[in-house]
Scaffold this active site. Structure first.
Site, PDB file in Angstrom:
ATOM      1  N   GLU A  96       0.832  -1.188   0.000  1.00  0.00           N
ATOM      2  CA  GLU A  96       0.000   0.000   0.000  1.00  0.00           C
ATOM      3  C   GLU A  96       0.879   1.255   0.000  1.00  0.00           C
ATOM      4  O   GLU A  96       1.929   1.299   0.634  1.00  0.00           O
ATOM      5  CB  GLU A  96      -0.918  -0.021   1.219  1.00  0.00           C
TER       6      GLU A  96
ATOM      7  N   CYS B 191       3.451   8.377   1.489  1.00  0.00           N
ATOM      8  CA  CYS B 191       3.963   7.391   2.435  1.00  0.00           C
ATOM      9  C   CYS B 191       4.245   6.109   1.648  1.00  0.00           C
ATOM     10  O   CYS B 191       3.337   5.465   1.144  1.00  0.00           O
ATOM     11  CB  CYS B 191       2.908   7.187   3.519  1.00  0.00           C
TER      12      CYS B 191
ATOM     13  N   CYS C 294       6.671  -7.313   7.058  1.00  0.00           N
ATOM     14  CA  CYS C 294       7.793  -6.821   7.879  1.00  0.00           C
ATOM     15  C   CYS C 294       8.323  -7.972   8.714  1.00  0.00           C
ATOM     16  O   CYS C 294       7.547  -8.791   9.183  1.00  0.00           O
ATOM     17  CB  CYS C 294       7.298  -5.688   8.790  1.00  0.00           C
TER      18      CYS C 294
ATOM     19  N   CYS D   4       6.202  -5.481  15.756  1.00  0.00           N
ATOM     20  CA  CYS D   4       5.803  -4.529  16.786  1.00  0.00           C
ATOM     21  C   CYS D   4       4.335  -4.833  17.107  1.00  0.00           C
ATOM     22  O   CYS D   4       3.526  -5.009  16.195  1.00  0.00           O
ATOM     23  CB  CYS D   4       5.989  -3.104  16.288  1.00  0.00           C
TER      24      CYS D   4
ATOM     25  N   CYS E   6       1.265  -2.732  15.616  1.00  0.00           N
ATOM     26  CA  CYS E   6       1.289  -2.394  14.186  1.00  0.00           C
ATOM     27  C   CYS E   6       0.659  -3.504  13.346  1.00  0.00           C
ATOM     28  O   CYS E   6       1.028  -4.676  13.483  1.00  0.00           O
ATOM     29  CB  CYS E   6       2.740  -2.161  13.754  1.00  0.00           C
TER      30      CYS E   6
ATOM     31  N   GLY F   7       6.835  -2.128   6.156  1.00  0.00           N
ATOM     32  CA  GLY F   7       8.209  -2.618   6.153  1.00  0.00           C
ATOM     33  C   GLY F   7       9.188  -1.734   6.893  1.00  0.00           C
ATOM     34  O   GLY F   7       8.894  -0.596   7.242  1.00  0.00           O
ATOM     35  N   GLU F   8      10.363  -2.306   7.139  1.00  0.00           N
ATOM     36  CA  GLU F   8      11.428  -1.586   7.834  1.00  0.00           C
ATOM     37  C   GLU F   8      12.486  -1.202   6.790  1.00  0.00           C
ATOM     38  O   GLU F   8      13.243  -2.058   6.312  1.00  0.00           O
ATOM     39  CB  GLU F   8      12.017  -2.492   8.928  1.00  0.00           C
TER      40      GLU F   8
ATOM     41  N   SER G 176      11.800   6.528   8.209  1.00  0.00           N
ATOM     42  CA  SER G 176      11.441   6.135   9.568  1.00  0.00           C
ATOM     43  C   SER G 176      11.954   4.732   9.858  1.00  0.00           C
ATOM     44  O   SER G 176      11.782   3.817   9.053  1.00  0.00           O
ATOM     45  CB  SER G 176       9.912   6.163   9.718  1.00  0.00           C
TER      46      SER G 176
ATOM     47  N   SER H  83      11.112   5.449  15.518  1.00  0.00           N
ATOM     48  CA  SER H  83       9.896   4.963  16.185  1.00  0.00           C
ATOM     49  C   SER H  83      10.272   4.557  17.603  1.00  0.00           C
ATOM     50  O   SER H  83      10.657   3.421  17.848  1.00  0.00           O
ATOM     51  CB  SER H  83       9.339   3.759  15.425  1.00  0.00           C
ATOM     52  N   LEU H  84      10.176   5.508  18.515  1.00  0.00           N
ATOM     53  CA  LEU H  84      10.655   5.242  19.881  1.00  0.00           C
ATOM     54  C   LEU H  84       9.585   4.536  20.716  1.00  0.00           C
ATOM     55  O   LEU H  84       9.783   3.432  21.188  1.00  0.00           O
ATOM     56  CB  LEU H  84      11.090   6.562  20.536  1.00  0.00           C
ATOM     57  N   HIS H  85       8.476   5.186  20.941  1.00  0.00           N
ATOM     58  CA  HIS H  85       7.271   4.585  21.545  1.00  0.00           C
ATOM     59  C   HIS H  85       7.369   4.181  23.016  1.00  0.00           C
ATOM     60  O   HIS H  85       6.349   3.886  23.636  1.00  0.00           O
ATOM     61  CB  HIS H  85       6.765   3.376  20.751  1.00  0.00           C
TER      62      HIS H  85
ATOM     63  N   ASN I  41      -3.756   4.044  16.062  1.00  0.00           N
ATOM     64  CA  ASN I  41      -4.857   3.734  15.151  1.00  0.00           C
ATOM     65  C   ASN I  41      -5.255   2.273  15.290  1.00  0.00           C
ATOM     66  O   ASN I  41      -4.420   1.391  15.129  1.00  0.00           O
ATOM     67  CB  ASN I  41      -4.434   4.023  13.705  1.00  0.00           C
TER      68      ASN I  41
ATOM     69  N   CYS J  54      -1.508   5.611   9.908  1.00  0.00           N
ATOM     70  CA  CYS J  54      -0.253   4.989  10.356  1.00  0.00           C
ATOM     71  C   CYS J  54      -0.524   3.633  10.967  1.00  0.00           C
ATOM     72  O   CYS J  54      -1.353   3.515  11.866  1.00  0.00           O
ATOM     73  CB  CYS J  54       0.364   5.785  11.491  1.00  0.00           C
TER      74      CYS J  54
HETATM   75  N1  SAH Z   1       9.078   0.246   9.976  1.00  0.00           N
HETATM   76  C1  SAH Z   1       9.291   1.630  10.103  1.00  0.00           C
HETATM   77  C2  SAH Z   1       8.436   2.477   9.187  1.00  0.00           C
HETATM   78  C3  SAH Z   1       6.971   2.098   9.059  1.00  0.00           C
HETATM   79  S1  SAH Z   1       5.880   2.362  10.363  1.00  0.00           S
HETATM   80  C4  SAH Z   1       9.114   2.055  11.540  1.00  0.00           C
HETATM   81  O1  SAH Z   1       8.637   1.270  12.331  1.00  0.00           O
HETATM   82  O2  SAH Z   1       9.484   3.179  11.856  1.00  0.00           O
HETATM   83  C5  SAH Z   1       5.504   4.098  10.426  1.00  0.00           C
HETATM   84  C6  SAH Z   1       5.115   4.581  11.838  1.00  0.00           C
HETATM   85  O3  SAH Z   1       3.777   4.174  12.217  1.00  0.00           O
HETATM   86  C7  SAH Z   1       6.023   4.033  12.909  1.00  0.00           C
HETATM   87  O4  SAH Z   1       6.382   5.037  13.814  1.00  0.00           O
HETATM   88  C8  SAH Z   1       5.136   3.008  13.575  1.00  0.00           C
HETATM   89  O5  SAH Z   1       5.584   2.705  14.840  1.00  0.00           O
HETATM   90  C9  SAH Z   1       3.787   3.693  13.540  1.00  0.00           C
HETATM   91  N2  SAH Z   1       2.655   2.799  13.782  1.00  0.00           N
HETATM   92  C10 SAH Z   1       2.585   1.474  13.578  1.00  0.00           C
HETATM   93  N3  SAH Z   1       1.362   1.000  13.914  1.00  0.00           N
HETATM   94  C11 SAH Z   1       0.634   2.052  14.339  1.00  0.00           C
HETATM   95  C12 SAH Z   1      -0.719   2.222  14.769  1.00  0.00           C
HETATM   96  N4  SAH Z   1      -1.562   1.202  14.815  1.00  0.00           N
HETATM   97  N5  SAH Z   1      -1.127   3.455  15.116  1.00  0.00           N
HETATM   98  C13 SAH Z   1      -0.286   4.513  15.017  1.00  0.00           C
HETATM   99  N6  SAH Z   1       0.998   4.418  14.591  1.00  0.00           N
HETATM  100  C14 SAH Z   1       1.458   3.208  14.261  1.00  0.00           C
HETATM  101 FE1  SF4 Z   2       7.539  -3.234  10.981  1.00  0.00          FE
HETATM  102 FE2  SF4 Z   2       7.535  -0.581  11.515  1.00  0.00          FE
HETATM  103 FE3  SF4 Z   2       5.301  -2.046  11.818  1.00  0.00          FE
HETATM  104 FE4  SF4 Z   2       7.334  -2.384  13.504  1.00  0.00          FE
HETATM  105  S1  SF4 Z   2       6.108  -0.515  13.235  1.00  0.00           S
HETATM  106  S2  SF4 Z   2       6.142  -4.029  12.531  1.00  0.00           S
HETATM  107  S3  SF4 Z   2       9.092  -2.110  12.147  1.00  0.00           S
HETATM  108  S4  SF4 Z   2       6.364  -1.671   9.904  1.00  0.00           S
END
Ligand code: SAH
Ligand code: SF4
Length: 391
Positions: free
Chosen positions: A92, A105, A112, A116, A119, A200-201, A232, A254-256, A331, A374
């Site tokens: 996508e 985006c 991936c 996480c 995600c 993806g990463e 990212s 992506s710290l979180h 989300n 996201c």
């Molecule tokens: N893999 C990379 C880039 C893709 S994700 C990464 O993890 O950075 C893009 C962003 O969306 C990241 O910061 C990810 O942590 C965040 N993300 C993933 N799932 C989400 C969700 N359900 N709600 C909000 N942000 C989310």
């Molecule tokens: Fe992969 Fe980024 Fe999603 Fe983590 S947040 S599963 S690294 S796409």
């Protein structure tokens, strides 16, 4: 014999291919410009190139787009394309328009390898890395969809007119270039920025991502500068420095979470590269300074990572890093175990971070009705049984 795809080749590779097939060196610049500045999808569109050569190129090479399996527009004008490649795999790509700019985006992998927990993409197995062509093609598809190709320059336009009056006599489909052009936005493009934040990463597919971004940044083609590109990562520490040195794009992390124990759970890659090492890599990031800060993404998960103490610890961790914080309301997707932090909590958290001197906007949720927000991206691509993943 299958045709050789030209999209995704570096300029040097394109030149080598053209010369090898008997074309003059100087054609490289023309072909590059037609593909990446004007969005040509067929060789007869390349009016500055002789008809004989166009025909020969058409027999040998392909500049076709991938298939668009779906094209959805949200009530808030966010747009999502489900792009299907020749092997049937899908990713996508999402376009997020704003007042005077817009970010695309882009995905870097089908699925991936990292999982996480919050995600949606993380619930997919990694099917395969995208090639440079697959990545560049997402941008081309978006420019097509938005009707945002440059008009050919004067000389090219005259040559094109000559060519098309000849072509129209023999083959009516070539007239399509004009129709396409009629809807172009000239210099007022909406697609101004690229964020490598799709599926993806990107730093686990660095070579292809780097090659694609080099093509995207080329000033004689798509021409989106490194200052308008953000990559990212969930924290692939050994690749961060290389990314800054070679590409110089903006970095988002992506710290979180602010404690390893929690981050180990949310972003399992943290077990390999813990917070301290990740932040060290950020301090060394060659392309960051006060004018180009590193973005720290922080997904707001109710009662998980959203307390005042978390906010204060975040500020402490970011000390000495040219940083800004992007708070992302989580989300939802079916099957996930989290809830989004309340609006009050998001604002209280943002205030603490802001008062400490870091910009900390709460990111507006866009495209949720088409599952384009996201972390909501997921395609139905699946790895075939027994198939090895090439990394
Ligand atoms: N893999 C990379 C880039 C893709 S994700 C990464 O993890 O950075 C893009 C962003 O969306 C990241 O910061 C990810 O942590 C965040 N993300 C993933 N799932 C989400 C969700 N359900 N709600 C909000 N942000 C989310
Ligand atoms: Fe992969 Fe980024 Fe999603 Fe983590 S947040 S599963 S690294 S796409």
């Amino acid at each position: 014999m299958s045709k050789l795809p030209l999209i995704g080749l570096s300029r040097e590779e394109l030149q080598a291919v053209l010369v090898e097939h008997g074309f003059e060196k100087f054609r490289t610049k023309q072909v590059w410009n037609w593909i990446y500045a004007h969005g040509a999808t067929e060789f007869p569109h390349m009016s500055s190139i002789s008809k004989d050569q166009q025909q020969k190129m058409g027999e040998l090479f392909s500049i076709a787009r991938p298939t668009i399996a779906k094209d959805l527009t949200s009530f808030d004008d966010t747009r999502k394309w489900l792009v299907e490649f020749e092997d049937g795999n899908k990713v996508e790509t999402v376009f997020i328009p704003e007042e005077d700019r817009g970010a695309l985006c882009v995905s870097s992998q089908v699925g991936c390898t990292l999982s996480c927990t919050f995600c949606h993409t993380g619930t997919m197995k990694l099917v395969r890395n995208l090639t440079a062509a697959d990545i560049v093609n997402q941008v081309l598809v978006a420019r097509d969809g938005l009707g945002e190709w440059d008009k050919p320059r004067k000389g090219e336009a005259r040559a094109r007119a000559r060519h098309e009056s000849a072509a129209a006599r023999t083959s009516p489909e070539h007239a399509s270039w004009d129709e396409q052009e009629a809807s172009t936005g000239g210099d007022n493009k909406m697609l101004t920025n690229i964020v490598m934040m799709g599926m993806g990463e990107p730093l686990y597919n660095y070579e292809n991502v780097a090659k694609a971004l080099t093509i995207i940044m080329d000033g004689e083609g798509i021409a989106i500068s490194k200052r308008r590109i953000t990559l990212s990562t969930s924290g692939v520490v050994p690749m961060i420095e290389k990314c800054g040195e070679e590409l110089g794009v903006n970095l988002a992390i992506s710290l979180h979470a602010v404690r390893d124990e929690l981050r180990d759970e949310l972003v399992p890659l943290n077990k390999k590269y813990p917070i301290r090492e990740l932040l060290e890599a950020c301090r060394r990031y060659p392309a960051a300074n006060n004018a180009r800060r590193i973005t720290f993404e922080y997904v707001m998960l109710k009662d998980v990572n959203d307390s005042d103490a978390d906010a204060r610890e975040l500020c402490r961790l970011l000390k000495d890093i040219p940083a800004k914080v992007n708070l992302i309301p989580w989300n939802p997707w079916t099957g996930a175990q989290y809830e989004t932090s309340s609006r009050n909590r998001q604002h209280a958290f943002a205030k603490i971070v802001n008062d400490a001197g870091y910009s900390s906007p709460i990111r507006a949720t866009r495209g949720q009705d088409i599952m384009a927000a996201c972390g909501q991206l997921k395609s139905d691509s699946e790895r075939k049984k027994g198939e090895k993943v090439k990394l």
